[in-house]
Design an enzyme around this catalytic site. Structure first.
Site, PDB file in Angstrom:
ATOM      1  N   ASP A   1       0.618  -1.208  -0.002  1.00 10.92           N
ATOM      2  CA  ASP A   1       0.008   0.006   0.040  1.00 10.92           C
ATOM      3  C   ASP A   1       0.639   1.151  -0.159  1.00 10.92           C
ATOM      4  O   ASP A   1       0.326   2.300  -0.687  1.00 10.92           O
ATOM      5  CB  ASP A   1      -0.932  -0.014   1.321  1.00 10.92           C
ATOM      6  CG  ASP A   1      -1.802  -1.355   1.348  1.00 10.92           C
ATOM      7  OD1 ASP A   1      -1.291  -2.329   0.684  1.00 10.92           O
ATOM      8  OD2 ASP A   1      -2.698  -1.026   2.020  1.00 10.92           O
TER       9      ASP A   1
ATOM     10  N   GLU B   1       3.295  -8.183  12.099  1.00 13.33           N
ATOM     11  CA  GLU B   1       2.898  -7.861  10.645  1.00 13.33           C
ATOM     12  C   GLU B   1       4.073  -7.896   9.749  1.00 13.33           C
ATOM     13  O   GLU B   1       4.027  -8.311   8.746  1.00 13.33           O
ATOM     14  CB  GLU B   1       2.135  -6.355  10.581  1.00 13.33           C
ATOM     15  CG  GLU B   1       1.539  -6.127   9.406  1.00 13.33           C
ATOM     16  CD  GLU B   1       0.532  -4.797   9.523  1.00 13.33           C
ATOM     17  OE1 GLU B   1       0.785  -4.167  10.382  1.00 13.33           O
ATOM     18  OE2 GLU B   1       0.236  -4.557   8.405  1.00 13.33           O
TER      19      GLU B   1
ATOM     20  N   TRP C   1       5.838  -0.976   4.238  1.00 11.79           N
ATOM     21  CA  TRP C   1       6.082  -1.029   2.682  1.00 11.79           C
ATOM     22  C   TRP C   1       7.333  -0.076   2.083  1.00 11.79           C
ATOM     23  O   TRP C   1       7.620  -0.026   1.111  1.00 11.79           O
ATOM     24  CB  TRP C   1       4.850  -0.854   2.067  1.00 11.79           C
ATOM     25  CG  TRP C   1       3.843  -1.981   2.098  1.00 11.79           C
ATOM     26  CD1 TRP C   1       2.787  -1.742   2.785  1.00 11.79           C
ATOM     27  CD2 TRP C   1       4.068  -3.397   1.846  1.00 11.79           C
ATOM     28  NE1 TRP C   1       1.941  -3.306   2.723  1.00 11.79           N
ATOM     29  CE2 TRP C   1       2.967  -4.082   2.298  1.00 11.79           C
ATOM     30  CE3 TRP C   1       5.050  -3.965   1.328  1.00 11.79           C
ATOM     31  CZ2 TRP C   1       2.541  -5.458   2.093  1.00 11.79           C
ATOM     32  CZ3 TRP C   1       4.883  -5.412   1.154  1.00 11.79           C
ATOM     33  CH2 TRP C   1       3.776  -6.047   1.471  1.00 11.79           C
TER      34      TRP C   1
HETATM   35  C1  GLC Z   1      -2.065  -3.654   4.725  1.00 10.50           C
HETATM   36  C2  GLC Z   1      -1.437  -4.252   3.698  1.00 10.50           C
HETATM   37  C3  GLC Z   1      -2.301  -5.130   2.747  1.00 10.50           C
HETATM   38  C4  GLC Z   1      -2.850  -6.275   3.507  1.00 10.50           C
HETATM   39  C5  GLC Z   1      -3.763  -5.688   4.954  1.00 10.50           C
HETATM   40  C6  GLC Z   1      -4.091  -6.687   5.507  1.00 10.50           C
HETATM   41  O1  GLC Z   1      -3.280  -2.756   4.176  1.00 10.50           O
HETATM   42  O2  GLC Z   1      -0.486  -3.155   3.204  1.00 10.50           O
HETATM   43  O3  GLC Z   1      -1.160  -5.668   1.905  1.00 10.50           O
HETATM   44  O4  GLC Z   1      -3.700  -7.126   2.764  1.00 10.50           O
HETATM   45  O5  GLC Z   1      -2.915  -4.823   5.513  1.00 10.50           O
HETATM   46  O6  GLC Z   1      -3.115  -7.242   6.311  1.00 10.50           O
END
Ligand code: GLC
Length: 420
Positions: A160, A390, A347
């Site tokens: 993202d 995460e 990211w």
């Molecule tokens: C964030 C990440 C995305 C993921 C989501 C749920 O938005 O960037 O890739 O799917 O979290 O984990």
């Protein structure tokens, strides 16, 4: 069974909301598209029925035009923004209006293999959903038939907040009709999350597409952000290979040919994005027409879906090794040392279990087993030291973002047994 395997399974159980798994409590309280595909592969290792359920519940969100949305809002929750009222979509179950990387068919093949022939009917229903989605990708997101599919919102990439979007996003206005009421920074530290200004641009795009009634052709015409993207196309191609395999297995020969044609088109197009001077592949900004040269992990994702000439593969791997040198946890999502590199902001530098998973598959496919093993070891020990975070700060190894994270648990289970 080691404690870590037990703990990974426990996290998946705790994040279960009734046949689907939330990425983590509170920060992401709904069903996310590619998260669920990874989770399904994790479940396939010990509970194949639950693995199918995960994909079936995701497919409940599929739109009539074939798109599978990035979020399915099965049950209400007030801990996440933007919720259903912002998206203004028309599907029966509330969903977001954008999509996410199509890992679905990759997962379906693994789940089917784990289940065996007895599950043919269950596989067929999901195969048809995947086929419809792949057709949507090529029709809605590559209307000119280039072989590269385009994203209309950075969130569709799954990466993202990647620096890959900076130049394209700088053109997107910060005005919104929807008030931006962030919830994410109530759950994790603001330094790890996008900035407010980025959020206003993200929501500007959502408002714009909602005003198009989510009609793909209108969105394509009005999109202020349009990127022919290499990571997504590589995942689509790998998923396309798995879908073609399933089509043949299910005796659906004509569809197999149709899928093979999609695959051939994308294979050629991705190869055309190789830049020898960079030793990686690049995406293209369809608004400016320029290559996106920002140095991110996406440039290496095509290894997942291509059988590269040995010289190309070793150039890519040499570059990957340069990015990884001296890091506690590889693989960084932005090249260390660049101005855009931030080891804790999501990211923009951190290492992610699921990205490593895809890179490991790609390295093995291309005969680079040694580096694949290093990456696998690095990922597993990061999780064993820090828990199921995460993502990880590549320099310190620290677990960041949300905790008790489903896809990190799935990645652990998958990588621990050695991968495929
Ligand atoms: C964030 C990440 C995305 C993921 C989501 C749920 O938005 O960037 O890739 O799917 O979290 O984990």
């Amino acid at each position: 069974m080691t404690d870590h395997i037990q703990e990974a399974r426990r996290i998946l159980a705790v994040n279960d909301r009734g046949g689907y798994t939330v990425p983590t409590d509170r920060l992401y309280p709904f069903q996310w598209n590619w998260d669920s595909a990874f989770v399904a592969m994790g479940f396939a290792l010990y509970d194949v029925d639950r693995a199918y359920r995960e994909l079936e519940r995701l497919a409940e969100g599929q739109w009539a035009d074939g798109m599978i949305p990035h979020i399915v809002f099965h049950q209400p929750s007030d801990t996440y923004f933007p919720g259903p009222s912002v998206w203004r979509t028309k599907h029966g179950i509330p969903t977001s209006g954008i999509t996410q990387p199509p890992v679905f068919a990759i997962a379906l093949r693994q789940v089917h293999d784990a289940a065996g022939e007895g599950a043919r009917e269950r596989t067929l229903a999901l195969y048809l959903a995947a086929l419809k989605w792949h057709r949507w990708w090529y029709a809605a997101r590559d209307p000119e038939g280039t072989g590269l599919v385009a994203l209309l919102h950075p969130w569709e990439s799954g990466s993202d907040n990647s620096p890959a979007w900076d130049a394209a996003m700088a053109r997107v206005p910060t005005t919104t009709t929807t008030p931006v009421v962030r919830k994410d920074i109530g759950h994790v530290h603001a330094d790890m999350r996008p900035r407010d200004e980025d959020y206003r641009r993200f929501i500007h795009l959502v408002d714009t597409y909602a005003d198009c009634g989510w009609n793909p052709a209108e969105q394509w015409a009005r999109a202020p952000f349009k990127v022919a993207e290499i990571q997504t196309t590589a995942i689509l191609l790998k998923a396309g290979e798995d879908l073609e395999h399933l089509a043949r297995l299910l005796g659906r020969t004509e569809e197999a040919e149709e899928i093979a044609a999609f695959n051939a088109l994308s294979r050629k197009a991705i190869l055309g994005q190789w830049r020898p001077a960079l030793s990686r592949f690049v995406s293209r900004d369809l608004v400016s027409g320029a290559d996106i040269e920002a140095a991110t992990q996406a440039g290496f994702l095509p290894l997942l879906a291509l059988d590269l000439e040995a010289a190309m593969a070793s150039a890519a791997v040499a570059e990957m090794r340069r990015w990884s040198a001296g890091l506690k946890v590889a693989f960084p999502t932005t090249k260390p040392g660049l101005a855009a590199y931030e080891p804790k902001r999501y990211w923009r530098g951190p290492a992610w279990g699921i990205i490593n998973w895809l890179l490991i598959e790609g390295l093995r496919r291309n005969g680079e087993g040694a580096f694949a093993e290093e990456l696998r070891g690095s990922t597993l020990s990061a999780i064993e030291r820090e828990g199921f975070a995460e993502y990880f700060d590549p320099e310190t190894g620290e677990g960041c973002g949300g905790l008790g994270f489903s896809w990190t648990a799935a990645a652990y289970l998958w990588l621990k047994r050695g991968g495929r």
